[in-house]
Design a protein around this motif. Structure first.
Motif, PDB file in Angstrom:
ATOM      1  N   ASN A   1      16.428  -7.689 -21.391  1.00  0.00           N
ATOM      2  CA  ASN A   1      15.702  -7.427 -20.128  1.00  0.00           C
ATOM      3  C   ASN A   1      16.563  -6.583 -19.193  1.00  0.00           C
ATOM      4  O   ASN A   1      16.059  -5.670 -18.513  1.00  0.00           O
ATOM      5  CB  ASN A   1      15.325  -8.733 -19.444  1.00  0.00           C
ATOM      6  N   LEU A   2      17.892  -6.905 -19.175  1.00  0.00           N
ATOM      7  CA  LEU A   2      18.787  -6.134 -18.315  1.00  0.00           C
ATOM      8  C   LEU A   2      18.842  -4.675 -18.770  1.00  0.00           C
ATOM      9  O   LEU A   2      18.805  -3.745 -17.951  1.00  0.00           O
ATOM     10  CB  LEU A   2      20.180  -6.755 -18.335  1.00  0.00           C
ATOM     11  N   ALA A   3      18.945  -4.518 -20.102  1.00  0.00           N
ATOM     12  CA  ALA A   3      18.988  -3.146 -20.626  1.00  0.00           C
ATOM     13  C   ALA A   3      17.703  -2.407 -20.280  1.00  0.00           C
ATOM     14  O   ALA A   3      17.725  -1.232 -19.876  1.00  0.00           O
ATOM     15  CB  ALA A   3      19.205  -3.173 -22.139  1.00  0.00           C
ATOM     16  N   GLU A   4      16.561  -3.093 -20.428  1.00  0.00           N
ATOM     17  CA  GLU A   4      15.288  -2.462 -20.076  1.00  0.00           C
ATOM     18  C   GLU A   4      15.237  -2.144 -18.591  1.00  0.00           C
ATOM     19  O   GLU A   4      14.773  -1.064 -18.177  1.00  0.00           O
ATOM     20  CB  GLU A   4      14.122  -3.382 -20.463  1.00  0.00           C
ATOM     21  N   THR A   5      15.747  -3.085 -17.775  1.00  0.00           N
ATOM     22  CA  THR A   5      15.749  -2.877 -16.330  1.00  0.00           C
ATOM     23  C   THR A   5      16.642  -1.705 -15.960  1.00  0.00           C
ATOM     24  O   THR A   5      16.287  -0.854 -15.124  1.00  0.00           O
ATOM     25  CB  THR A   5      16.213  -4.161 -15.611  1.00  0.00           C
ATOM     26  N   VAL A   6      17.843  -1.668 -16.611  1.00  0.00           N
ATOM     27  CA  VAL A   6      18.771  -0.554 -16.355  1.00  0.00           C
ATOM     28  C   VAL A   6      18.115   0.758 -16.761  1.00  0.00           C
ATOM     29  O   VAL A   6      18.196   1.782 -16.051  1.00  0.00           O
ATOM     30  CB  VAL A   6      20.107  -0.773 -17.086  1.00  0.00           C
ATOM     31  N   GLU A   7      17.439   0.742 -17.913  1.00  0.00           N
ATOM     32  CA  GLU A   7      16.773   1.948 -18.384  1.00  0.00           C
ATOM     33  C   GLU A   7      15.672   2.370 -17.418  1.00  0.00           C
ATOM     34  O   GLU A   7      15.545   3.561 -17.067  1.00  0.00           O
ATOM     35  CB  GLU A   7      16.210   1.697 -19.783  1.00  0.00           C
ATOM     36  N   GLU A   8      14.893   1.353 -16.979  1.00  0.00           N
ATOM     37  CA  GLU A   8      13.836   1.660 -16.004  1.00  0.00           C
ATOM     38  C   GLU A   8      14.440   2.186 -14.701  1.00  0.00           C
ATOM     39  O   GLU A   8      13.908   3.127 -14.089  1.00  0.00           O
ATOM     40  CB  GLU A   8      12.996   0.410 -15.721  1.00  0.00           C
ATOM     41  N   PHE A   9      15.580   1.546 -14.306  1.00  0.00           N
ATOM     42  CA  PHE A   9      16.229   1.985 -13.065  1.00  0.00           C
ATOM     43  C   PHE A   9      16.715   3.425 -13.210  1.00  0.00           C
ATOM     44  O   PHE A   9      16.557   4.250 -12.291  1.00  0.00           O
ATOM     45  CB  PHE A   9      17.388   1.044 -12.729  1.00  0.00           C
ATOM     46  N   GLU A  10      17.319   3.740 -14.364  1.00  0.00           N
ATOM     47  CA  GLU A  10      17.787   5.102 -14.599  1.00  0.00           C
ATOM     48  C   GLU A  10      16.624   6.081 -14.588  1.00  0.00           C
ATOM     49  O   GLU A  10      16.713   7.181 -14.004  1.00  0.00           O
ATOM     50  CB  GLU A  10      18.533   5.186 -15.948  1.00  0.00           C
ATOM     51  N   GLN A  11      15.558   5.660 -15.235  1.00  0.00           N
ATOM     52  CA  GLN A  11      14.369   6.515 -15.262  1.00  0.00           C
ATOM     53  C   GLN A  11      13.832   6.710 -13.847  1.00  0.00           C
ATOM     54  O   GLN A  11      13.472   7.835 -13.447  1.00  0.00           O
ATOM     55  CB  GLN A  11      13.296   5.872 -16.168  1.00  0.00           C
ATOM     56  N   HIS A  12      13.801   5.614 -13.107  1.00  0.00           N
ATOM     57  CA  HIS A  12      13.317   5.670 -11.730  1.00  0.00           C
ATOM     58  C   HIS A  12      14.246   6.550 -10.885  1.00  0.00           C
ATOM     59  O   HIS A  12      13.793   7.359 -10.055  1.00  0.00           O
ATOM     60  CB  HIS A  12      13.243   4.256 -11.158  1.00  0.00           C
ATOM     61  N   ARG A  13      15.581   6.451 -11.107  1.00  0.00           N
ATOM     62  CA  ARG A  13      16.538   7.253 -10.355  1.00  0.00           C
ATOM     63  C   ARG A  13      16.364   8.742 -10.697  1.00  0.00           C
ATOM     64  O   ARG A  13      16.390   9.611  -9.813  1.00  0.00           O
ATOM     65  CB  ARG A  13      17.959   6.797 -10.703  1.00  0.00           C
ATOM     66  N   LYS A  14      16.196   8.999 -12.002  1.00  0.00           N
ATOM     67  CA  LYS A  14      15.957  10.393 -12.402  1.00  0.00           C
ATOM     68  C   LYS A  14      14.683  10.936 -11.759  1.00  0.00           C
ATOM     69  O   LYS A  14      14.662  12.080 -11.253  1.00  0.00           O
ATOM     70  CB  LYS A  14      15.847  10.497 -13.927  1.00  0.00           C
ATOM     71  N   ASN A  15      13.640  10.085 -11.822  1.00  0.00           N
ATOM     72  CA  ASN A  15      12.361  10.504 -11.215  1.00  0.00           C
ATOM     73  C   ASN A  15      12.534  10.750  -9.716  1.00  0.00           C
ATOM     74  O   ASN A  15      12.000  11.721  -9.154  1.00  0.00           O
ATOM     75  CB  ASN A  15      11.269   9.469 -11.452  1.00  0.00           C
ATOM     76  N   THR A  16      13.311   9.841  -9.090  1.00  0.00           N
ATOM     77  CA  THR A  16      13.547   9.972  -7.648  1.00  0.00           C
ATOM     78  C   THR A  16      14.353  11.237  -7.359  1.00  0.00           C
ATOM     79  O   THR A  16      14.052  11.989  -6.410  1.00  0.00           O
ATOM     80  CB  THR A  16      14.292   8.729  -7.112  1.00  0.00           C
ATOM     81  N   LEU A  17      15.389  11.499  -8.178  1.00  0.00           N
ATOM     82  CA  LEU A  17      16.191  12.716  -7.986  1.00  0.00           C
ATOM     83  C   LEU A  17      15.331  13.970  -8.177  1.00  0.00           C
ATOM     84  O   LEU A  17      15.423  14.952  -7.412  1.00  0.00           O
ATOM     85  CB  LEU A  17      17.376  12.741  -8.948  1.00  0.00           C
ATOM     86  N   ASP A  18      14.501  13.932  -9.210  1.00  0.00           N
ATOM     87  CA  ASP A  18      13.615  15.074  -9.462  1.00  0.00           C
ATOM     88  C   ASP A  18      12.668  15.281  -8.275  1.00  0.00           C
ATOM     89  O   ASP A  18      12.437  16.434  -7.845  1.00  0.00           O
ATOM     90  CB  ASP A  18      12.811  14.862 -10.746  1.00  0.00           C
ATOM     91  N   ARG A  19      12.157  14.173  -7.770  1.00  0.00           N
ATOM     92  CA  ARG A  19      11.236  14.270  -6.635  1.00  0.00           C
ATOM     93  C   ARG A  19      11.955  14.826  -5.401  1.00  0.00           C
ATOM     94  O   ARG A  19      11.413  15.685  -4.660  1.00  0.00           O
ATOM     95  CB  ARG A  19      10.658  12.885  -6.329  1.00  0.00           C
TER      96      ARG A  19
END
Length: 199
Positions: free
Chosen positions: A164-182
């Motif tokens: 779950n942590l790995a998935e959360t970290v992955e989601e967080f990274e994805q969210h951070r990338k999405n946020t940076l892109d935005r």
């Protein structure tokens, strides 16, 4: 003295001497040896009959009385010896019984010592010790199985938590990338908008 009288006198004398010799021989032979029963038989045989009674010589009666008393004395001595032997044997039997009881007690003590021992200063019978030890082993085995189950369950929980942590970290990274892109997109739009106003 005529010949016939002389001959009859010698014959009579011979019979009297022979009879007396036989009486003496029988008296010394039978009253001085043999069993009491045979001596009484002899006394009955040599005694004279008077009507339905027996006439016994006083010397013979005294002799048989002496023999009977001597035999009784011997029997009394033998009886005393036998009684003493019986007393001695009973004493030995009593001693042997006492020794046997002592041996039985020693045997019981040895068996108890063999079947028990001292643990922490407390006497414990081997069967009780075995029961206690097997109870402890069963308790330890149950505790081991319980902790193994708990460990396995905890391991699964940790594994799920890591996933779950790995998935959360992955989601967080994805969210951070999405946020940076935005953010970049918005900055570009802002820069473009500002550039468009100035020109």
């Amino acid at each position: 003295m005529n010949k016939t009288t002389f001959l009859s006198l010698i014959t009579s004398l011979f019979f009297v001497v022979a009879s007396y010799a036989q009486d003496v021989s029988e008296e010394t032979g039978s009253l001085n040896s043999g069993t009491i029963s045979s001596q009484f038989d002899y006394l009955n045989r040599v005694s004279n009959n008077y009507q339905e009674y027996k006439v016994v010589k006083k010397a013979n009666l005294d002799k048989i009385k002496s023999n009977v008393l001597d035999s009784l004395s011997v029997f009394e001595k033998e009886l005393a010896t036998v009684q003493q032997t019986v007393v001695n044997q009973q004493t030995k039997i009593g001693e042997l019984e006492a020794q046997m009881e002592s041996i039985q007690r020693d045997l019981q003590t040895a068996e108890q010592a063999r079947d028990s021992f001292f643990f922490l200063g407390i006497p414990i019978h081997k069967s009780s010790y075995n029961a206690i030890m097997w109870t402890i082993v069963a308790g330890l085995l149950a505790a081991f199985l319980f902790f193994l189950y708990k460990f396995s369950r905890s391991h699964k929980v940790i594994s799920i938590a890591r996933q779950n942590l790995a998935e959360t970290v992955e989601e967080f990274e994805q969210h951070r990338k999405n946020t940076l892109d935005r953010e970049r997109k918005l900055k570009r739009e802002l820069v473009d908008a500002l550039n468009g106003k100035t020109s």
